[in-house]
Enzyme design. Structure first.
Site, PDB file in Angstrom:
ATOM      1  NE  ARG A   1      67.180   9.410  61.426  1.00 20.48           N
ATOM      2  CZ  ARG A   1      67.109  10.691  61.025  1.00 20.48           C
ATOM      3  NH1 ARG A   1      66.685  10.995  59.813  1.00 20.48           N
ATOM      4  NH2 ARG A   1      67.485  11.663  61.843  1.00 20.48           N
TER       5      ARG A   1
ATOM      6  CG  HIS B   1      69.540  11.108  55.018  1.00 18.09           C
ATOM      7  ND1 HIS B   1      69.667  10.286  56.095  1.00 18.09           N
ATOM      8  CD2 HIS B   1      68.835  12.176  55.476  1.00 18.09           C
ATOM      9  CE1 HIS B   1      69.089  10.829  57.165  1.00 18.09           C
ATOM     10  NE2 HIS B   1      68.573  11.995  56.793  1.00 18.09           N
TER      11      HIS B   1
HETATM   12  P1  NDP Z   1      58.176  15.131  65.552  1.00 22.99           P
HETATM   13  O1  NDP Z   1      58.712  14.611  66.822  1.00 22.99           O
HETATM   14  O2  NDP Z   1      57.763  16.555  65.483  1.00 22.99           O
HETATM   15  O3  NDP Z   1      56.910  14.263  65.102  1.00 22.99           O
HETATM   16  C1  NDP Z   1      56.921  12.872  65.163  1.00 22.99           C
HETATM   17  C2  NDP Z   1      55.526  12.349  64.865  1.00 22.99           C
HETATM   18  O4  NDP Z   1      55.573  10.919  64.866  1.00 22.99           O
HETATM   19  C3  NDP Z   1      54.498  12.769  65.909  1.00 22.99           C
HETATM   20  O5  NDP Z   1      53.274  13.049  65.291  1.00 22.99           O
HETATM   21  C4  NDP Z   1      54.384  11.513  66.776  1.00 22.99           C
HETATM   22  O6  NDP Z   1      53.137  11.353  67.429  1.00 22.99           O
HETATM   23  C5  NDP Z   1      54.536  10.435  65.727  1.00 22.99           C
HETATM   24  N1  NDP Z   1      54.942   9.161  66.341  1.00 22.99           N
HETATM   25  C6  NDP Z   1      56.044   8.891  67.072  1.00 22.99           C
HETATM   26  N2  NDP Z   1      56.038   7.606  67.486  1.00 22.99           N
HETATM   27  C7  NDP Z   1      54.887   7.074  67.027  1.00 22.99           C
HETATM   28  C8  NDP Z   1      54.288   5.800  67.141  1.00 22.99           C
HETATM   29  N3  NDP Z   1      54.879   4.814  67.835  1.00 22.99           N
HETATM   30  N4  NDP Z   1      53.095   5.602  66.551  1.00 22.99           N
HETATM   31  C9  NDP Z   1      52.482   6.594  65.863  1.00 22.99           C
HETATM   32  N5  NDP Z   1      52.991   7.833  65.707  1.00 22.99           N
HETATM   33  C10 NDP Z   1      54.188   8.066  66.288  1.00 22.99           C
HETATM   34  O7  NDP Z   1      59.261  14.786  64.432  1.00 22.99           O
HETATM   35  P2  NDP Z   1      59.550  15.571  63.076  1.00 22.99           P
HETATM   36  O8  NDP Z   1      58.270  15.707  62.347  1.00 22.99           O
HETATM   37  O9  NDP Z   1      60.316  16.794  63.362  1.00 22.99           O
HETATM   38  O10 NDP Z   1      60.551  14.565  62.354  1.00 22.99           O
HETATM   39  C11 NDP Z   1      60.181  13.240  62.051  1.00 22.99           C
HETATM   40  C12 NDP Z   1      61.382  12.465  61.570  1.00 22.99           C
HETATM   41  O11 NDP Z   1      61.747  12.845  60.250  1.00 22.99           O
HETATM   42  C13 NDP Z   1      62.694  12.663  62.340  1.00 22.99           C
HETATM   43  O12 NDP Z   1      62.693  11.962  63.560  1.00 22.99           O
HETATM   44  C14 NDP Z   1      63.701  12.125  61.364  1.00 22.99           C
HETATM   45  O13 NDP Z   1      63.857  10.723  61.555  1.00 22.99           O
HETATM   46  C15 NDP Z   1      63.066  12.373  59.999  1.00 22.99           C
HETATM   47  N6  NDP Z   1      63.794  13.386  59.226  1.00 22.99           N
HETATM   48  C16 NDP Z   1      64.304  13.018  58.006  1.00 22.99           C
HETATM   49  C17 NDP Z   1      64.964  13.934  57.238  1.00 22.99           C
HETATM   50  C18 NDP Z   1      65.467  13.578  55.884  1.00 22.99           C
HETATM   51  O14 NDP Z   1      66.202  14.369  55.274  1.00 22.99           O
HETATM   52  N7  NDP Z   1      65.121  12.434  55.353  1.00 22.99           N
HETATM   53  C19 NDP Z   1      65.158  15.317  57.678  1.00 22.99           C
HETATM   54  C20 NDP Z   1      64.572  15.607  58.953  1.00 22.99           C
HETATM   55  C21 NDP Z   1      63.930  14.655  59.690  1.00 22.99           C
HETATM   56  P3  NDP Z   1      52.642  12.434  68.514  1.00 22.99           P
HETATM   57  O15 NDP Z   1      52.278  13.650  67.707  1.00 22.99           O
HETATM   58  O16 NDP Z   1      51.468  11.801  69.121  1.00 22.99           O
HETATM   59  O17 NDP Z   1      53.796  12.666  69.443  1.00 22.99           O
HETATM   60  C1  OXD Z   2      67.375  15.111  60.329  1.00 17.84           C
HETATM   61  C2  OXD Z   2      67.881  14.569  59.068  1.00 17.84           C
HETATM   62  O1  OXD Z   2      66.984  14.345  61.213  1.00 17.84           O
HETATM   63  O2  OXD Z   2      68.473  15.350  58.294  1.00 17.84           O
HETATM   64  O3  OXD Z   2      67.342  16.348  60.472  1.00 17.84           O
HETATM   65  O4  OXD Z   2      67.698  13.393  58.792  1.00 17.84           O
END
Ligand code: NDP
Ligand code: OXD
Length: 317
Positions: free
Chosen positions: A232, A280
């Site tokens: 983000r 995005h």
């Molecule tokens: P998940 O919830 O599957 O994974 C999140 C990961 O981040 C996990 O490994 C988690 O750790 C880790 N994490 C969370 N908080 C912390 C922290 N404080 N310190 C260290 N690690 C942390 O999310 P997704 O992989 O599905 O998606 C990630 C993000 O991608 C979304 O939230 C969104 O913001 C972004 N996104 C962007 C898009 C775009 O088009 N640019 C499209 C889709 C998503 P743990 O495994 O230990 O829980």
């Molecule tokens: C999502 C994105 O969170 O598109 O799926 O950013």
């Protein structure tokens, strides 16, 4: 008469893109018996709305829906929903269908390869009519680190492994991923960062991760490292990134997300020769695949089974 029929026709309220709303209105009733789909702002009888699917929730809407079974983010992230508006006891789901994963794997692979093969350098040289070849570096000599090893980060690491890159991951809880050096929590952040060539941010936006891509993190990266942010926009502190690139500590950045979106026309990112912006678009929900995900979630909800894509409200993702 079933209890569903007694309380009216179960309805899913879709807030967002009208074409997707029309597709879901056509497809979902064929996948889920006795379901109607309405497109915001057409609420009908609010008491019939059991399921809410939205990218962002209009102000005041939640208080008009007395009988919801779940709310669903039409995306992998949930921060944009303003989750404080959603009652703590209401299950909050996020989209977890394969097209989102495939899109992100494609985008991050493209970005890593562009940086690995010095594309920002060649763009600058082309603009200056200079023919300036650089020595090619083997993928195995490049170290890529992914912050966030969840649904998206995990899939990205798996794909990057096929090129032979050295890989590290950073997450909140301990992980064991084949071929990936895994680091956990703030204590292990310095070790994670210390020898990366390319840092990828695939974290969710939470109070802990907001503003994390800032000077302290950049300073811990080796000189010449590059950054890719697909999490983000608010993960990144723009002035710190500009300073790190303009001081030649960082070599380049590829940013798919910004804060705000879109950036104002006079923002320095737009014209920066070593910052590549996309609006995005790294990944997005596929409407047809998403309909299958929603149908499954509704059927499971009706049967009292565990829900897919359930968000941990405490953790905020
Ligand atoms: P998940 O919830 O599957 O994974 C999140 C990961 O981040 C996990 O490994 C988690 O750790 C880790 N994490 C969370 N908080 C912390 C922290 N404080 N310190 C260290 N690690 C942390 O999310 P997704 O992989 O599905 O998606 C990630 C993000 O991608 C979304 O939230 C969104 O913001 C972004 N996104 C962007 C898009 C775009 O088009 N640019 C499209 C889709 C998503 P743990 O495994 O230990 O829980
Ligand atoms: C999502 C994105 O969170 O598109 O799926 O950013």
């Amino acid at each position: 008469m079933s209890s569903r029929a007694a309380s009216g026709t179960e309805t899913l309220l879709h807030v967002g893109d009208e074409a997707r709303g029309r597709l879901w209105a056509d497809v979902l009733p064929r996948l889920v018996p006795d379901l109607r789909v309405r497109q915001w702002p057409d609420l009908g009888d609010p008491r019939e709305i059991r399921y809410l699917a939205a990218w962002t929730i209009p102000q005041g809407l939640m208080t008009t829906l007395p009988d919801l079974r779940f709310a669903l983010s039409i995306g992998a992230g949930v921060d944009q929903l303003d989750i404080g508006m959603i009652p703590a006891a209401l299950p909050l789901l996020r989209m977890a269908e394969t097209a989102i994963v495939d899109g992100m794997v494609e985008y991050v692979t493209m970005s890593v390869l562009m940086l690995h093969r010095d594309t920002p350098h060649y763009h600058t040289e082309q603009a200056a009519t200079r023919w300036s070849p650089r020595r090619r570096i083997a993928a195995s000599a490049r170290h890529i680190g992914v912050m966030g090893t969840g649904m998206l980060g995990g899939a990205v690491l798996e794909r990057l492994a096929s090129f032979g890159f050295a890989l590290s991951g950073w997450s909140r809880s301990p992980k064991a991923l084949p071929g990936v050096r895994c680091h956990t929590g703030m204590d292990e952040l310095p070790a994670f960062l210390s020898d990366l060539d390319i840092l990828v941010c695939l974290l969710p936006l939470t109070p802990e991760t907001r503003g994390l891509l800032a000077a302290p993190v950049f300073q811990q990266l080796p000189p010449g490292a590059a950054v890719i942010n697909v999490g983000r926009g608010a993960h990144l502190v723009a002035v710190d990134l500009l300073a790190a690139i303009d001081d030649n500590h960082l070599s380049a950045a590829i940013l798919d997300v910004t804060d705000p979106e879109p950036l104002p026309a006079d923002h320095p990112f737009w014209g920066h020769p070593r910052i590549l912006l996309t609006p995005h678009v790294a990944s997005s929900t596929d409407p047809a695949a998403a309909a299958q995900f929603v149908a499954d979630a509704i059927l499971r909800s009706r049967e009292g089974k565990p829900l897919p894509g359930l968000v941990d409200r405490q953790a905020g993702y």
